[in-house]
Design an enzyme around this catalytic site. Sequence first.
Site, PDB file in Angstrom:
ATOM      1  N   GLU A   1       0.942  -1.170   0.115  1.00 46.03           N
ATOM      2  CA  GLU A   1       0.023   0.076  -0.081  1.00 46.03           C
ATOM      3  C   GLU A   1       0.834   1.302   0.015  1.00 46.03           C
ATOM      4  O   GLU A   1       1.830   1.426   0.722  1.00 46.03           O
ATOM      5  CB  GLU A   1      -0.816   0.022   1.134  1.00 46.03           C
ATOM      6  CG  GLU A   1      -1.774  -1.335   1.362  1.00 46.03           C
ATOM      7  CD  GLU A   1      -2.843  -1.554   0.279  1.00 46.03           C
ATOM      8  OE1 GLU A   1      -3.012  -0.264  -0.376  1.00 46.03           O
ATOM      9  OE2 GLU A   1      -3.479  -2.388   0.235  1.00 46.03           O
TER      10      GLU A   1
ATOM     11  N   HIS B   1      -1.209  -5.727   2.004  1.00 50.40           N
ATOM     12  CA  HIS B   1      -2.283  -6.760   1.731  1.00 50.40           C
ATOM     13  C   HIS B   1      -2.107  -7.906   1.239  1.00 50.40           C
ATOM     14  O   HIS B   1      -1.290  -7.962   0.113  1.00 50.40           O
ATOM     15  CB  HIS B   1      -3.354  -5.865   1.356  1.00 50.40           C
ATOM     16  CG  HIS B   1      -4.376  -5.216   2.109  1.00 50.40           C
ATOM     17  ND1 HIS B   1      -4.584  -3.816   2.190  1.00 50.40           N
ATOM     18  CD2 HIS B   1      -5.347  -5.611   3.323  1.00 50.40           C
ATOM     19  CE1 HIS B   1      -5.579  -3.523   2.959  1.00 50.40           C
ATOM     20  NE2 HIS B   1      -5.686  -4.675   3.846  1.00 50.40           N
TER      21      HIS B   1
ATOM     22  N   CYS C   1      -6.949  -1.978   8.703  1.00 48.30           N
ATOM     23  CA  CYS C   1      -5.523  -2.110   7.960  1.00 48.30           C
ATOM     24  C   CYS C   1      -4.980  -0.643   8.007  1.00 48.30           C
ATOM     25  O   CYS C   1      -3.706  -0.293   8.268  1.00 48.30           O
ATOM     26  CB  CYS C   1      -5.706  -2.954   6.745  1.00 48.30           C
ATOM     27  SG  CYS C   1      -5.841  -4.730   7.398  1.00 48.30           S
TER      28      CYS C   1
END
Length: 208
Positions: A80, A167, A143
């Site tokens: 991410e 992820h 998250c």
Amino acid sequence: MSALLVTGFEPFLTHDRNPSALLAQTLDGQSIGGHPVAGLTLPVTYAGAAPRLQQAIEAMRPAAVVMFGLAYETDCIRPERLALNLDDATAADNDGESRRNRPIDPAGPLGYWSSLPLDRLADRLGRAGFPVKISRDAGGYLCNHLFFRTRHWLEERGRPIPAGFIHLPPLPDGIKPEDRGHRSGMDLDRQLTAARLVLETLAERAEV
Ligand code: PCA
């Protein structure tokens, strides 16, 4: 040498097994590139996840922090780019708490970049044959919440260690019956190999 700290999340919602927790448990106590690896499993709660990780960072002073979590909808390893200062999820956490459209820290910045070397990680994973896709942000649930609070906490303390969120796809047995025809998930061994490759890449660059 200081530790590489890896975190995973407990099961949540309909997901009975969370590959990120299994990964953190398996890697805990191993050594990668000369660094000890510490694995920590975090609760899927707004109140509990970030303080628990901050405690571990204080106690351990790791060289890097890699946070992992499950993204049911992905078939790729998904690093991410951005942690956003926003909680916005329809789903409740494991305490039953829901947060919609709410800043995580009203006095904080809009967001933070991941401080992991994402392009390098994606390149290494891709060359090793993993499906990998860098994603813009980590969503609006736990998250992203953990990612933002951890980056914010490290920045406020002037600790420039690499820290970021990745992820993971579901395990094969985590694929819902209605998706079984077109999705197969990724088995734990393969996810572990990918996580080790991430940590090896970080260990090559860690100075302590
Ligand atoms: N995934 C969720 C929270 C816990 C997890 O493993 C998320 O993507 O926010």
